[in-house]
Design an enzyme around this catalytic site. Structure first.
Site, PDB file in Angstrom:
ATOM      1  N   CYS A   5       0.933  -1.063  -0.057  1.00  0.00           N
ATOM      2  CA  CYS A   5       0.235   0.064  -0.195  1.00  0.00           C
ATOM      3  C   CYS A   5       0.796   1.110  -0.002  1.00  0.00           C
ATOM      4  CB  CYS A   5      -0.884   0.044   1.186  1.00  0.00           C
ATOM      5  SG  CYS A   5      -2.046   1.483   1.298  1.00  0.00           S
ATOM      6  N   TYR A  16      -7.618   3.905  -9.398  1.00  0.00           N
ATOM      7  CA  TYR A  16      -7.182   3.232  -7.970  1.00  0.00           C
ATOM      8  C   TYR A  16      -8.388   2.026  -8.114  1.00  0.00           C
ATOM      9  CZ  TYR A  16      -7.240   1.689  -3.341  1.00  0.00           C
ATOM     10  OH  TYR A  16      -6.895   0.899  -2.212  1.00  0.00           O
ATOM     11  N   GLU A  52       1.212  -0.682  -7.120  1.00  0.00           N
ATOM     12  CA  GLU A  52       1.210   0.785  -6.226  1.00  0.00           C
ATOM     13  C   GLU A  52       2.703   1.047  -5.967  1.00  0.00           C
ATOM     14  OE1 GLU A  52      -1.202   1.190  -2.747  1.00  0.00           O
ATOM     15  OE2 GLU A  52      -2.907   0.320  -3.912  1.00  0.00           O
ATOM     16  N   ASP A 104      -2.963  -7.098   2.378  1.00  0.00           N
ATOM     17  CA  ASP A 104      -3.395  -6.414   0.931  1.00  0.00           C
ATOM     18  C   ASP A 104      -2.950  -7.465  -0.025  1.00  0.00           C
ATOM     19  OD1 ASP A 104      -4.273  -4.048   2.249  1.00  0.00           O
ATOM     20  OD2 ASP A 104      -2.232  -3.451   2.500  1.00  0.00           O
ATOM     21  N   TYR A 128      -0.006  -5.055  -5.058  1.00  0.00           N
ATOM     22  CA  TYR A 128       0.665  -4.878  -3.791  1.00  0.00           C
ATOM     23  C   TYR A 128       1.969  -5.602  -3.879  1.00  0.00           C
ATOM     24  CZ  TYR A 128      -3.788  -3.096  -2.145  1.00  0.00           C
ATOM     25  OH  TYR A 128      -5.063  -2.394  -1.870  1.00  0.00           O
ATOM     26  N   CYS A 134      -2.130   2.072   7.592  1.00  0.00           N
ATOM     27  CA  CYS A 134      -0.885   1.910   7.235  1.00  0.00           C
ATOM     28  C   CYS A 134      -0.421   0.362   7.307  1.00  0.00           C
ATOM     29  CB  CYS A 134       0.213   2.837   7.630  1.00  0.00           C
ATOM     30  SG  CYS A 134       1.997   2.280   7.072  1.00  0.00           S
ATOM     31  N   CYS A 144      19.140  -5.248   6.683  1.00  0.00           N
ATOM     32  CA  CYS A 144      19.777  -5.349   5.176  1.00  0.00           C
ATOM     33  C   CYS A 144      20.994  -4.607   5.715  1.00  0.00           C
ATOM     34  CB  CYS A 144      19.023  -4.157   4.432  1.00  0.00           C
ATOM     35  SG  CYS A 144      19.714  -4.189   2.818  1.00  0.00           S
TER      36      CYS A 144
END
Length: 216
Positions: A53, A84, A96, A131, A136, A199, A208
Site C-alpha cells: 500500500c 485506483y 502501487e 493487502d 501490492y 498503514c 539489510c
C-alpha cells in the site's frame, strides 16, 4: 477464484483499456509544497519502489533526509492511466509505487534500497500482509544500469540475511522503469492528510547489510 484473479497478472488481451488522459492529481507535495511533477533541481535523481500500500510507503521515504519530493502512482503494468478502483481488480498489471526524487549528495541510492528492503516483507509474492493482489507486489523499477546493478546486489545481500534468519525467498520484481502514472490527488501525501489513516506496511525485522560493511 477471486484470490486467483487478483493474484495473477493479466495479459494484453485481458487487461482493462484505461485511458489516454492522465488522472487529476495534486500539483505540489502536501507536506513540503514542492512540485510533484517537476521541474526538479539539477543533479537530483529518481527512484521508483513498490512495497505494498503506497500510503505508508510514501511516508517512509518523504521522512528521509536528502529526499526532495515523493509522489504515489501506478507502474509496471499494462493499463494506461488506471484509476485506483481499476488497479484493485487485478486487471491492470500495475502495482502501487512511490516515486522518490532525491539529492545524491545527501542520500545515496543504496540508502534508499536499505529503506526499501527493511520497510516491508519482500518474500510474499502478490501481496503485502493483508493487502492481496498484483497491485501490492514488491518491485524495484530502475532508471539506469547503475541502479539495476545496485538493486540486484542489494537483493542478493538481503537474501543472505533473510536465509540466515530462517525467512523465505525474495519475490521482488526488479525491472526497467516504464510508464509512471500519478495516482489520484487524494492518495498523494495520504497519511499527512489523514494522520489516523490505514498503514499496512511492516518489515521482517531483518537488517539489510547495506551500510554495515556490504556495498549495494
Amino acid at each position: 477464484m477471486l484470490f486467483r484473479k487478483a493474484a495473477e497478472m493479466p495479459t494484453a488481451d485481458t487487461a482493462l483499456p484505461g485511458r489516454d488522459t492522465p488522472l487529476a492529481t495534486d500539483e505540489v507535495h502536501f507536506v513540503n509544497g514542492r512540485p510533484l511533477k517537476g521541474p526538479y533541481p539539477e543533479g537530483f535523481e529518481t527512484a521508483i519502489f513498490g512495497m505494498g500500500c503506497f500510503w505508508g510507503v510514501e511516508r517512509k521515504f518523504w521522512q528521509l533526509p536528502g529526499v526532495w519530493v515523493t509522489s504515489v502512482g501506478y507502474s509496471g503494468g499494462i493499463t494506461p492511466n488506471p484509476t485506483y478502483e481499476e488497479t484493485c481488480t487485478g486487471l491492470t498489471g500495475q502495482t502501487e509505487v512511490v516515486k522518490v526524487v532525491f539529492n545524491p549528495a545527501e542520500i545515496s541510492y543504496a540508502e534508499l534500497l536499505k529503506t526499501f528492503w527493511e520497510g516491508h516483507d519482500p518474500t510474499q509474492g502478490m501481496r503485502q500482509g493483508n493487502d492481496v493482489g498484483t497491485t501490492y507486489r514488491s518491485a524495484i523499477y530502475y532508471l539506469d544500469a547503475d541502479q539495476q546493478a545496485q538493486a540486484e546486489a542489494s537483493r542478493d545481500a538481503y537474501q543472505s540475511a533473510l536465509t540466515k534468519a530462517g525467512r523465505g525467498e525474495i519475490s521482488t520484481e526488479i525491472a526497467p522503469a516504464g510508464a509512471y502514472y500519478y495516482a489520484e490527488g487524494y492518495h498523494q501525501g495520504y497519511l499527512a492528510k489523514n494522520p489516523a489513516g490505514y498503514c499496512g506496511i511492516g518489515g521482517t525485522g531483518v537488517v539489510c547489510p547495506i551500510g554495515v560493511g556490504v556495498e549495494a
